[in-house]
Write an enzyme that holds these catalytic residues in place. Structure first.
Site, PDB file in Angstrom:
ATOM      1  N   ARG A  35       0.704  -1.195  -0.041  1.00 35.86           N
ATOM      2  CA  ARG A  35      -0.012  -0.240  -0.138  1.00 35.86           C
ATOM      3  C   ARG A  35       0.832   1.264   0.088  1.00 35.86           C
ATOM      4  NH1 ARG A  35      -4.853  -1.960   3.884  1.00 35.86           N
ATOM      5  NH2 ARG A  35      -6.103  -2.940   2.281  1.00 35.86           N
ATOM      6  N   LYS A 198     -20.930 -17.885  -1.223  1.00 33.42           N
ATOM      7  CA  LYS A 198     -22.550 -17.981  -0.835  1.00 33.42           C
ATOM      8  C   LYS A 198     -22.917 -17.161  -2.153  1.00 33.42           C
ATOM      9  CE  LYS A 198     -22.771 -18.404   3.971  1.00 33.42           C
ATOM     10  NZ  LYS A 198     -23.049 -17.996   5.171  1.00 33.42           N
ATOM     11  N   GLY A 354     -12.126  -9.087  -2.227  1.00 33.70           N
ATOM     12  CA  GLY A 354     -11.845 -10.388  -1.310  1.00 33.70           C
ATOM     13  C   GLY A 354     -10.941 -11.241  -1.562  1.00 33.70           C
ATOM     14  N   GLY A 377     -13.755  -4.257   0.024  1.00 30.23           N
ATOM     15  CA  GLY A 377     -15.211  -3.831   0.202  1.00 30.23           C
ATOM     16  C   GLY A 377     -15.627  -2.702  -0.815  1.00 30.23           C
TER      17      GLY A 377
HETATM   18  P1  AMP Z   1     -15.855 -15.135  -1.049  1.00 31.73           P
HETATM   19  O1  AMP Z   1     -15.583 -14.374   0.245  1.00 31.73           O
HETATM   20  O2  AMP Z   1     -17.548 -15.292  -1.137  1.00 31.73           O
HETATM   21  O3  AMP Z   1     -15.342 -14.882  -2.320  1.00 31.73           O
HETATM   22  O4  AMP Z   1     -15.793 -16.818  -0.901  1.00 31.73           O
HETATM   23  C1  AMP Z   1     -14.419 -17.295  -0.681  1.00 31.73           C
HETATM   24  C2  AMP Z   1     -14.472 -18.574  -0.021  1.00 31.73           C
HETATM   25  O5  AMP Z   1     -15.265 -19.412  -0.854  1.00 31.73           O
HETATM   26  C3  AMP Z   1     -12.876 -19.242  -0.259  1.00 31.73           C
HETATM   27  O6  AMP Z   1     -12.406 -19.040   1.239  1.00 31.73           O
HETATM   28  C4  AMP Z   1     -13.199 -20.700  -0.605  1.00 31.73           C
HETATM   29  O7  AMP Z   1     -12.518 -21.686   0.183  1.00 31.73           O
HETATM   30  C5  AMP Z   1     -14.789 -20.870  -0.581  1.00 31.73           C
HETATM   31  N1  AMP Z   1     -15.327 -21.716  -1.636  1.00 31.73           N
HETATM   32  C6  AMP Z   1     -15.180 -21.907  -2.773  1.00 31.73           C
HETATM   33  N2  AMP Z   1     -15.816 -23.026  -3.229  1.00 31.73           N
HETATM   34  C7  AMP Z   1     -16.162 -23.608  -2.259  1.00 31.73           C
HETATM   35  C8  AMP Z   1     -17.090 -24.847  -2.256  1.00 31.73           C
HETATM   36  N3  AMP Z   1     -17.415 -25.517  -3.183  1.00 31.73           N
HETATM   37  N4  AMP Z   1     -17.476 -25.209  -0.921  1.00 31.73           N
HETATM   38  C9  AMP Z   1     -17.210 -24.448   0.139  1.00 31.73           C
HETATM   39  N5  AMP Z   1     -16.528 -23.145   0.076  1.00 31.73           N
HETATM   40  C10 AMP Z   1     -16.038 -22.845  -1.171  1.00 31.73           C
END
Ligand code: AMP
Length: 397
Positions: A35, A198, A354, A377
């Site tokens: 940074r 999610k 993220g 964010g």
């Molecule tokens: P996000 O912060 O929403 O981008 O989610 C990232 C997280 O999603 C990472 O820590 C991954 O380990 C998790 N992830 C990716 N694919 C899967 C999966 N098939 N089942 C569970 N977690 C997952």
């Protein structure tokens, strides 16, 4: 859009909001200088014009109280080393002492103010506090993308005291241009790759992005909510049952808008959520009970490869598997490699928000994509179509 190139800083004091919220170890040494390095070009431009730079930032979350552990004095040496100028420090960001330090600042000199968040008024966006800050410079420069989604005193409110004398620093300008390229001016076909855990955390992005893209790849944990909504068997894979209707509605909206959606057809299923789990490749809609899909399968990666290679503008947000475990990192690494190939063939690729940034850094892709966003964010909110207050405050003129 006014950038720092629109101003000459000769004999001027630039009040620059930087993002020096860097990690420190137990000896208060900076462990990641990214940074600071990212802010360097903006600071150097001011100095080379013959001006001086007053730097302001937050560090950590001191919640409005002085906390020596979060003092920016700890990073003064590192900033001096990186900028190549001995940086002065003042132990408060407003008040008499800060005023005196700024008054005695000469052309070519740099002053770092103490942590803004030692004052509650920073995060509450207090106008009086912003007015105090505004006394410390002739021209306001915002170069902190990581906090551009916050209407804090130093990121947004202070700008109102600089009519006609405010601009974006190089880093913030680069972020804005990268987002513009994906959301508005990008060469077609435009592709968004959305992964992560999610649907619920990505829904606003998906809905906003459907108007901008030609192709949408959905991967990672989100996959299973879509597959189950279509009646597939997903075993013990992660799923948000209450978002299945939403998943179907997203697919309908995509169809109506002519967006081609690509969802995994096969997966690496695991007997446990563990790097020691047994694994098997199965069709995405035939995952046996007791097994969970943790990475994209080979047929899926072939489909992803084709789509990625024919795209001219690519946005990547979210891993397509549980990349933190070596056994389930292949899909995410492959996607990175395909984007690398597409970028070499002339595509513009932006990685942001993220965990995708974490994955890109872990696997060393940061120099192979066109741009890696510095703000988690702030990038997510931009992709959701929100106007960031820190950016709006400069654009207001
Ligand atoms: P996000 O912060 O929403 O981008 O989610 C990232 C997280 O999603 C990472 O820590 C991954 O380990 C998790 N992830 C990716 N694919 C899967 C999966 N098939 N089942 C569970 N977690 C997952």
């Amino acid at each position: 859009m006014k950038t720092i190139d629109d101003f000459n800083f000769e004999n001027k004091k630039a009040l620059i909001r930087v993002d020096f919220n860097v990690p420190l170890d137990e000896n208060f040494e900076v462990t990641d200088t990214n940074r600071i390095e990212a802010a360097k070009p903006t600071i150097i431009k001011v100095l080379e014009d013959g001006g001086s730079a007053v730097l302001m930032s937050h560090l950590g979350r001191p919640k409005g109280e002085r906390n020596e552990d979060m003092s920016l004095k700890h990073i003064c040496g590192k900033v001096s080393e990186i900028i190549g100028v001995q940086v002065k420090f003042v132990a408060d960001c407003v008040g008499e002492e800060a005023g005196k330090a700024v008054a005695s600042l000469k052309a070519g000199e740099v002053l770092l103010l103490e942590n803004l968040r030692f004052h509650n008024e920073e995060t509450s966006g207090d106008v009086e506090f912003a007015k105090q800050l505004a006394k410390l410079g002739d021209i306001y420069v915002n170069d902190a993308f990581g906090t551009a989604h916050r209407a804090h005193a130093s990121t947004t409110i202070v700008a109102q005291f600089f009519p006609g004398k405010k601009c974006f620093g190089y880093l913030l300008a680069k972020e804005i241009i990268a987002i513009e390229k994906v959301m508005r001016t990008g060469e077609k076909p435009v592709l968004a790759i959305l992964g992560g855990a999610k649907v619920s955390s990505k829904i606003t992005i998906i809905e906003n992005i459907l108007d901008k893209v030609d192709h949408l790849i959905i991967g990672g944990g989100m996959t299973y909510t879509f597959v189950k909504a279509h009646g597939g068997r997903i075993g013990d894979s992660i799923c948000e049952d209450d978002k299945m209707d939403l998943a179907l509605s997203i697919l309908e909206q995509a169809k109506a808008k002519g967006v081609k959606v690509h969802i995994p057809v096969d997966v690496v299923a695991a007997s446990d959520f563990s790097n020691d789990a047994k694994t098997q490749v199965v069709d995405v809609d035939k995952i046996p009970d007791g097994w969970q899909g943790l990475d994209a399968g080979p047929k899926t990666l072939e489909i992803f490869r084709e789509v990625i290679l024919k795209s001219k503008t690519i946005l990547w947000n979210g891993p397509v598997g549980v990349f933190e475990m070596e056994k389930f990192a292949k899909g995410t690494i492959s996607v990175g490699n395909f984007i690398d190939d597409a970028t070499q063939n002339g595509a513009f690729s932006l990685v942001g928000g993220g965990d995708s940034v974490a994955a890109v850094k872990q696997f060393g892709f940061q120099d192979k994509v066109s741009y890696v966003s510095t703000g988690g964010g702030a990038m997510l909110e931009s992709l959701e179509g929100k106007t960031l207050p820190g950016i709006a405050a400069i654009l207001e003129g």
